[in-house]
Motif scaffolding. Sequence first.
Motif, PDB file in Angstrom:
ATOM      1  N   ALA A 148       0.767  -0.991   0.013  1.00  0.00           N
ATOM      2  CA  ALA A 148       0.090   0.108  -0.091  1.00  0.00           C
ATOM      3  C   ALA A 148       0.902   1.229   0.026  1.00  0.00           C
ATOM      4  CB  ALA A 148      -0.711   0.020   1.330  1.00  0.00           C
ATOM      5  N   ALA A 149       1.821   1.279   0.636  1.00  0.00           N
ATOM      6  CA  ALA A 149       2.843   2.531   0.776  1.00  0.00           C
ATOM      7  C   ALA A 149       3.389   2.938  -0.465  1.00  0.00           C
ATOM      8  CB  ALA A 149       3.677   2.349   1.962  1.00  0.00           C
ATOM      9  N   GLU A 150       3.879   1.500  -1.151  1.00  0.00           N
ATOM     10  CA  GLU A 150       4.640   1.948  -2.364  1.00  0.00           C
ATOM     11  C   GLU A 150       3.680   2.351  -3.543  1.00  0.00           C
ATOM     12  OE1 GLU A 150       8.098   1.640  -4.702  1.00  0.00           O
ATOM     13  OE2 GLU A 150       7.818   1.713  -2.554  1.00  0.00           O
ATOM     14  N   VAL A 151       2.399   1.996  -3.431  1.00  0.00           N
ATOM     15  CA  VAL A 151       1.325   2.313  -4.327  1.00  0.00           C
ATOM     16  C   VAL A 151       1.042   3.958  -4.168  1.00  0.00           C
ATOM     17  CG1 VAL A 151      -0.869   2.082  -5.252  1.00  0.00           C
ATOM     18  CG2 VAL A 151       0.233   0.053  -4.617  1.00  0.00           C
ATOM     19  N   ALA A 152       0.849   4.197  -2.846  1.00  0.00           N
ATOM     20  CA  ALA A 152       0.714   5.482  -2.675  1.00  0.00           C
ATOM     21  C   ALA A 152       1.892   6.681  -3.293  1.00  0.00           C
ATOM     22  CB  ALA A 152       0.474   5.752  -1.257  1.00  0.00           C
ATOM     23  N   ASN A 153       3.140   6.021  -2.939  1.00  0.00           N
ATOM     24  CA  ASN A 153       4.190   6.882  -3.503  1.00  0.00           C
ATOM     25  C   ASN A 153       4.212   6.987  -4.926  1.00  0.00           C
ATOM     26  OD1 ASN A 153       5.080   7.235  -0.729  1.00  0.00           O
ATOM     27  ND2 ASN A 153       6.644   5.472  -0.839  1.00  0.00           N
ATOM     28  N   PHE A 154       4.030   5.725  -5.556  1.00  0.00           N
ATOM     29  CA  PHE A 154       3.864   5.790  -6.965  1.00  0.00           C
ATOM     30  C   PHE A 154       2.855   6.541  -7.469  1.00  0.00           C
ATOM     31  CE2 PHE A 154       2.593   3.515 -11.034  1.00  0.00           C
ATOM     32  CZ  PHE A 154       3.611   4.130 -11.859  1.00  0.00           C
ATOM     33  N   VAL A 155       1.757   6.634  -7.038  1.00  0.00           N
ATOM     34  CA  VAL A 155       0.638   7.528  -7.358  1.00  0.00           C
ATOM     35  C   VAL A 155       1.029   8.989  -7.317  1.00  0.00           C
ATOM     36  CG1 VAL A 155      -1.680   8.628  -6.896  1.00  0.00           C
ATOM     37  CG2 VAL A 155      -1.194   5.932  -7.145  1.00  0.00           C
ATOM     38  N   ASP A 156       1.813   9.255  -6.180  1.00  0.00           N
ATOM     39  CA  ASP A 156       2.169  10.669  -6.066  1.00  0.00           C
ATOM     40  C   ASP A 156       3.341  11.160  -6.947  1.00  0.00           C
ATOM     41  OD1 ASP A 156       1.996  13.080  -4.448  1.00  0.00           O
ATOM     42  OD2 ASP A 156       4.138  12.782  -3.970  1.00  0.00           O
ATOM     43  N   TYR A 157       4.064  10.248  -7.379  1.00  0.00           N
ATOM     44  CA  TYR A 157       5.192  10.284  -8.179  1.00  0.00           C
ATOM     45  C   TYR A 157       4.674  10.452  -9.721  1.00  0.00           C
ATOM     46  CZ  TYR A 157       8.091   8.251 -12.277  1.00  0.00           C
ATOM     47  OH  TYR A 157       8.772   7.683 -13.331  1.00  0.00           O
ATOM     48  N   GLN A 158       3.397   9.736 -10.186  1.00  0.00           N
ATOM     49  CA  GLN A 158       2.699  10.182 -11.179  1.00  0.00           C
ATOM     50  C   GLN A 158       2.136  11.497 -11.633  1.00  0.00           C
ATOM     51  OE1 GLN A 158      -0.036   6.619 -11.145  1.00  0.00           O
ATOM     52  NE2 GLN A 158       0.608   6.089 -13.162  1.00  0.00           N
ATOM     53  N   ARG A 159       1.661  11.936 -10.069  1.00  0.00           N
ATOM     54  CA  ARG A 159       1.115  13.440 -10.003  1.00  0.00           C
ATOM     55  C   ARG A 159       2.068  14.370 -10.247  1.00  0.00           C
ATOM     56  NH1 ARG A 159       0.838  17.167  -6.377  1.00  0.00           N
ATOM     57  NH2 ARG A 159       2.134  15.842  -4.777  1.00  0.00           N
ATOM     58  N   LEU A 160       3.366  14.192  -9.514  1.00  0.00           N
ATOM     59  CA  LEU A 160       4.259  15.133  -9.608  1.00  0.00           C
ATOM     60  C   LEU A 160       5.147  15.097 -10.869  1.00  0.00           C
ATOM     61  CD1 LEU A 160       5.694  15.221  -6.072  1.00  0.00           C
ATOM     62  CD2 LEU A 160       4.226  16.880  -7.159  1.00  0.00           C
ATOM     63  N   ARG A 161       5.303  14.178 -11.514  1.00  0.00           N
ATOM     64  CA  ARG A 161       5.876  14.072 -12.937  1.00  0.00           C
ATOM     65  C   ARG A 161       5.019  14.615 -13.985  1.00  0.00           C
ATOM     66  NH1 ARG A 161       6.661   7.982 -15.623  1.00  0.00           N
ATOM     67  NH2 ARG A 161       4.542   8.072 -15.339  1.00  0.00           N
ATOM     68  N   HIS A 162       3.402  14.538 -13.902  1.00  0.00           N
ATOM     69  CA  HIS A 162       2.742  15.227 -14.948  1.00  0.00           C
ATOM     70  C   HIS A 162       2.900  16.807 -14.293  1.00  0.00           C
ATOM     71  CE1 HIS A 162      -0.825  15.734 -17.264  1.00  0.00           C
ATOM     72  NE2 HIS A 162      -1.214  16.393 -16.479  1.00  0.00           N
ATOM     73  N   LEU A 163       2.913  17.147 -13.241  1.00  0.00           N
ATOM     74  CA  LEU A 163       3.007  18.654 -13.135  1.00  0.00           C
ATOM     75  C   LEU A 163       4.241  19.070 -13.676  1.00  0.00           C
ATOM     76  CD1 LEU A 163       1.684  18.978  -9.335  1.00  0.00           C
ATOM     77  CD2 LEU A 163       0.718  19.680 -11.429  1.00  0.00           C
ATOM     78  N   GLU A 164       5.219  18.443 -13.411  1.00  0.00           N
ATOM     79  CA  GLU A 164       6.538  18.903 -14.300  1.00  0.00           C
ATOM     80  C   GLU A 164       6.719  18.610 -15.597  1.00  0.00           C
ATOM     81  OE1 GLU A 164      10.636  20.096 -14.412  1.00  0.00           O
ATOM     82  OE2 GLU A 164       8.992  20.176 -12.672  1.00  0.00           O
TER      83      GLU A 164
END
Length: 215
Positions: A148-164
Amino acid sequence: MYAIPDSRLPLPQVLDRFPAGVPHRRNHVNDYLLVPREVDYFNGFLALLGRAQPPLQTDQLATAARNLNDVAAGDTPSPCIQQRIQHAHLLEQLLQDRDWEPSADISRELKLVVAYLHASRQLIPDTVPGVGHLDLAIVIDTAWPKLAAEVANFVDYQRLRHLEAERQGRSDDAIAFNRSSWLELREIEARLHEHQRRVREGSYAPEPFTYFRVH
């Protein structure tokens, strides 16, 4: 797009603990006959993922399928199974993303779950109407506490990558953005949020005088 549900829809409770005194006679999931050796194999696979409850019995699976059929819409899986299918595909994205390096302590479980998603040897065929992915849902739930924690990190990674990527005017896949980039940008965002919090709670203006005197 990048959010995961705050709460997980529960699978039937019978999968965790079969009621005492109930005869264990059923061995069909809908019209599909559960083969004992395949159930044993499945229980062994769950044990690899860390299942702490007793091994599943055919009657538990049959009862769970019947409960799910009561809330499913025709051949469409019940909402709790649909949620696990979405999580399974998210885990697959995580594993296949060339720029994301999964945490080493969950790599084994992650690969086992994704392998089961595409395995030809599954306990319940996907074609069984309504509950064909029940076994996958059980696999996801068994591994989820570790993932679960790794999935949450990956979802946040996708969000910040999209913003960048938007900031650079490029597509998500066209920019160099890995786990280290995500950690750096997350730290910058956290500092910004903390600064905004302090601004909301305080003021750049000097504190007002509590009284004044006229001379």
